[in-house]
Motif scaffolding. Structure first.
Motif, PDB file in Angstrom:
ATOM      1  N   ILE A   1      38.890  49.855  95.406  1.00 37.67           N
ATOM      2  CA  ILE A   1      38.187  49.593  94.156  1.00 37.67           C
ATOM      3  C   ILE A   1      37.960  48.091  94.025  1.00 37.67           C
ATOM      4  N   ARG A   2      36.713  47.700  93.853  1.00 37.91           N
ATOM      5  CA  ARG A   2      36.343  46.290  93.769  1.00 37.91           C
ATOM      6  C   ARG A   2      36.041  45.901  92.322  1.00 37.91           C
ATOM      7  N   SER A   3      36.225  44.630  91.998  1.00 39.60           N
ATOM      8  CA  SER A   3      35.951  44.118  90.655  1.00 39.60           C
ATOM      9  C   SER A   3      35.362  42.720  90.762  1.00 39.60           C
ATOM     10  N   ASN A   4      34.177  42.533  90.187  1.00 37.99           N
ATOM     11  CA  ASN A   4      33.485  41.250  90.230  1.00 37.99           C
ATOM     12  C   ASN A   4      32.811  40.968  88.890  1.00 37.99           C
ATOM     13  N   CYS A   5      32.405  39.717  88.710  1.00 38.81           N
ATOM     14  CA  CYS A   5      31.683  39.314  87.504  1.00 38.81           C
ATOM     15  C   CYS A   5      30.310  38.757  87.859  1.00 38.81           C
ATOM     16  N   VAL A   6      29.341  39.077  87.016  1.00 37.73           N
ATOM     17  CA  VAL A   6      28.050  38.388  87.044  1.00 37.73           C
ATOM     18  C   VAL A   6      28.030  37.474  85.824  1.00 37.73           C
ATOM     19  N   VAL A   7      27.646  36.228  86.045  1.00 37.49           N
ATOM     20  CA  VAL A   7      27.691  35.209  84.991  1.00 37.49           C
ATOM     21  C   VAL A   7      26.272  34.736  84.702  1.00 37.49           C
ATOM     22  N   PRO A   8      25.576  35.404  83.784  1.00 40.09           N
ATOM     23  CA  PRO A   8      24.198  34.989  83.494  1.00 40.09           C
ATOM     24  C   PRO A   8      24.149  33.750  82.606  1.00 40.09           C
ATOM     25  N   GLY A   9      23.057  32.997  82.763  1.00 35.50           N
ATOM     26  CA  GLY A   9      22.745  31.941  81.825  1.00 35.50           C
ATOM     27  C   GLY A   9      22.041  32.527  80.612  1.00 35.50           C
ATOM     28  N   PHE A  10      21.459  31.676  79.789  1.00 34.04           N
ATOM     29  CA  PHE A  10      20.783  32.146  78.578  1.00 34.04           C
ATOM     30  C   PHE A  10      19.501  32.896  78.944  1.00 34.04           C
ATOM     31  N   MET A  11      19.398  34.108  78.441  1.00 31.50           N
ATOM     32  CA  MET A  11      18.251  34.971  78.698  1.00 31.50           C
ATOM     33  C   MET A  11      17.517  35.239  77.393  1.00 31.50           C
TER      34      MET A  11
ATOM     35  N   ALA B   1      38.310  35.316  79.321  1.00 29.74           N
ATOM     36  CA  ALA B   1      39.340  36.345  79.440  1.00 29.74           C
ATOM     37  C   ALA B   1      38.875  37.471  80.351  1.00 29.74           C
ATOM     38  N   LEU B   2      37.603  37.846  80.231  1.00 30.37           N
ATOM     39  CA  LEU B   2      37.059  38.927  81.052  1.00 30.37           C
ATOM     40  C   LEU B   2      37.054  38.546  82.529  1.00 30.37           C
ATOM     41  N   GLU B   3      36.720  37.303  82.832  1.00 26.71           N
ATOM     42  CA  GLU B   3      36.715  36.863  84.227  1.00 26.71           C
ATOM     43  C   GLU B   3      38.125  36.861  84.814  1.00 26.71           C
ATOM     44  N   ALA B   4      39.102  36.412  84.035  1.00 21.41           N
ATOM     45  CA  ALA B   4      40.486  36.428  84.513  1.00 21.41           C
ATOM     46  C   ALA B   4      40.957  37.857  84.743  1.00 21.41           C
ATOM     47  N   PHE B   5      40.594  38.748  83.836  1.00 26.07           N
ATOM     48  CA  PHE B   5      40.939  40.159  83.972  1.00 26.07           C
ATOM     49  C   PHE B   5      40.331  40.739  85.253  1.00 26.07           C
ATOM     50  N   SER B   6      39.063  40.442  85.493  1.00 24.38           N
ATOM     51  CA  SER B   6      38.369  40.971  86.669  1.00 24.38           C
ATOM     52  C   SER B   6      39.043  40.550  87.964  1.00 24.38           C
ATOM     53  N   LYS B   7      39.419  39.287  88.056  1.00 23.39           N
ATOM     54  CA  LYS B   7      40.036  38.791  89.294  1.00 23.39           C
ATOM     55  C   LYS B   7      41.369  39.489  89.569  1.00 23.39           C
TER      56      LYS B   7
ATOM     57  N   VAL C   1      31.780  46.038  87.696  1.00 26.54           N
ATOM     58  CA  VAL C   1      31.073  44.768  87.481  1.00 26.54           C
ATOM     59  C   VAL C   1      31.150  44.410  86.002  1.00 26.54           C
ATOM     60  N   HIS C   2      31.674  43.230  85.721  1.00 21.70           N
ATOM     61  CA  HIS C   2      31.782  42.741  84.347  1.00 21.70           C
ATOM     62  C   HIS C   2      30.708  41.678  84.127  1.00 21.70           C
ATOM     63  N   VAL C   3      30.002  41.781  83.012  1.00 15.96           N
ATOM     64  CA  VAL C   3      28.988  40.777  82.689  1.00 15.96           C
ATOM     65  C   VAL C   3      29.628  39.692  81.826  1.00 15.96           C
ATOM     66  N   SER C   4      29.727  38.505  82.368  1.00 16.40           N
ATOM     67  CA  SER C   4      30.324  37.375  81.677  1.00 16.40           C
ATOM     68  C   SER C   4      29.221  36.517  81.064  1.00 16.40           C
TER      69      SER C   4
ATOM     70  N   VAL D   1      36.406  42.106  74.942  1.00 18.90           N
ATOM     71  CA  VAL D   1      37.556  42.063  75.848  1.00 18.90           C
ATOM     72  C   VAL D   1      38.281  43.406  75.905  1.00 18.90           C
ATOM     73  N   PHE D   2      38.704  43.902  74.764  1.00 17.07           N
ATOM     74  CA  PHE D   2      39.516  45.123  74.769  1.00 17.07           C
ATOM     75  C   PHE D   2      38.716  46.332  75.253  1.00 17.07           C
ATOM     76  N   SER D   3      37.462  46.473  74.819  1.00 19.65           N
ATOM     77  CA  SER D   3      36.681  47.643  75.249  1.00 19.65           C
ATOM     78  C   SER D   3      36.415  47.637  76.755  1.00 19.65           C
ATOM     79  N   PRO D   4      36.023  46.510  77.379  1.00 19.69           N
ATOM     80  CA  PRO D   4      35.879  46.552  78.843  1.00 19.69           C
ATOM     81  C   PRO D   4      37.190  46.799  79.568  1.00 19.69           C
ATOM     82  N   MET D   5      38.309  46.313  79.008  1.00 20.61           N
ATOM     83  CA  MET D   5      39.605  46.606  79.619  1.00 20.61           C
ATOM     84  C   MET D   5      39.888  48.110  79.583  1.00 20.61           C
ATOM     85  N   LEU D   6      39.638  48.737  78.440  1.00 22.05           N
ATOM     86  CA  LEU D   6      39.906  50.165  78.314  1.00 22.05           C
ATOM     87  C   LEU D   6      38.942  50.992  79.157  1.00 22.05           C
TER      88      LEU D   6
END
Length: 240
Positions: free
Chosen positions: A172-182, A155-161, A132-135, A108-113
């Motif tokens: 400047i755009r901000s979105n999340c990609v939400v992968p399943g189990f890889m 928390a990351l998704e709320a931050f992105s929105k 782009v944030h990977v959730s 959380v903190f590192s992607p915010m910074l």
């Protein structure tokens, strides 16, 4: 484009780097250490992959990434991918505060910074950039033992929105990609039986394809998604 990727030395992050290199872009990559796979890409694409080792649990190290240790102030930044993350699997009744604090520093903190630094770089060069944030699908559907990890991704998704709303007027755009189990290093600690139980919960009865998740990140970085911001793109083989 010039794109900064955290956690780009293996797994999904490495595939994101590979696909963006194939698309003709220049990549700045942050990770704990240089992997053999990323080193091979450096040789395959000379001069287009810059790497900096960084402990993303240390905020003071992150501050130096843009401006000195990795990306200079003279270099415009067009995209940021917040992919780096660590896992912490345990029951809520066993929460260890030290582990929980480290989890939040990395996830959380590192992607915010990094987002803060990227936005400043984009403003400096008047760049209409994409973040782009990977959730994780764990933020949308429950898994035993993943409550703490899932909370960081929520928390990351709320931050992105909110970043999207705050900086959209500057392009400047901000979105999340939400992968399943890889099938990545992060899921390597699971037994085959545990993996199969997870995969059976999906519509496709298989793990999420890393290349598909990376391609979705690429779409959000590209001009093809110029009207897309504040969204979550679920790539999960049909789990939700």
């Amino acid at each position: 484009m010039n794109i900064l990727v955290s956690g780009g030395t293996r797994g999904l992050g490495l595939e994101i780097v590979r696909q963006q290199l194939m698309a003709g872009h220049a990549l700045w990559v942050v990770g704990r250490e240089l992997s053999g796979e990323l080193e091979s890409l450096q040789k395959q694409f000379p001069g287009r992959v810059t790497f900096a080792a960084c402990d993303l649990s240390a905020p003071e190290a992150i501050k130096e990434l843009i401006g000195s240790n990795l990306l200079t102030k003279e270099t415009p930044l067009h995209g940021l991918v917040n992919n780096a993350a660590m896992a912490y699997d345990d029951l809520v009744s066993n929460i260890d505060l030290g582990k929980l604090e480290e989890l939040y520093r990395v996830n959380v903190f590192s992607p915010m910074l990094l987002t803060k630094l990227a936005i400043r770089q984009m403003l400096l060069h008047k760049t209409a950039g994409s973040i782009v944030h990977v959730s994780s699908i764990s933020a949308h559907t429950g898994y035993k033992g993943l409550a703490m990890y899932a909370s960081t991704k929520g928390a990351l998704e709320a931050f992105s929105k909110n970043v999207a709303r705050e900086w959209g007027g500057m392009g400047i755009r901000s979105n999340c990609v939400v992968p399943g189990f890889m099938e990545t290093d992060m899921s390597s600690s699971l037994s085959d039986e545990q993996k199969q139980r997870i995969f059976q919960r999906t519509s496709l009865k298989q793990p999420t394809d890393v290349k598909s998740a990376a391609a979705t990140v690429g779409f959000l970085l590209s001009e093809a998604s110029s009207s897309v911001t504040g969204q979550q793109f679920v790539v999960d083989a049909g789990t939700v």
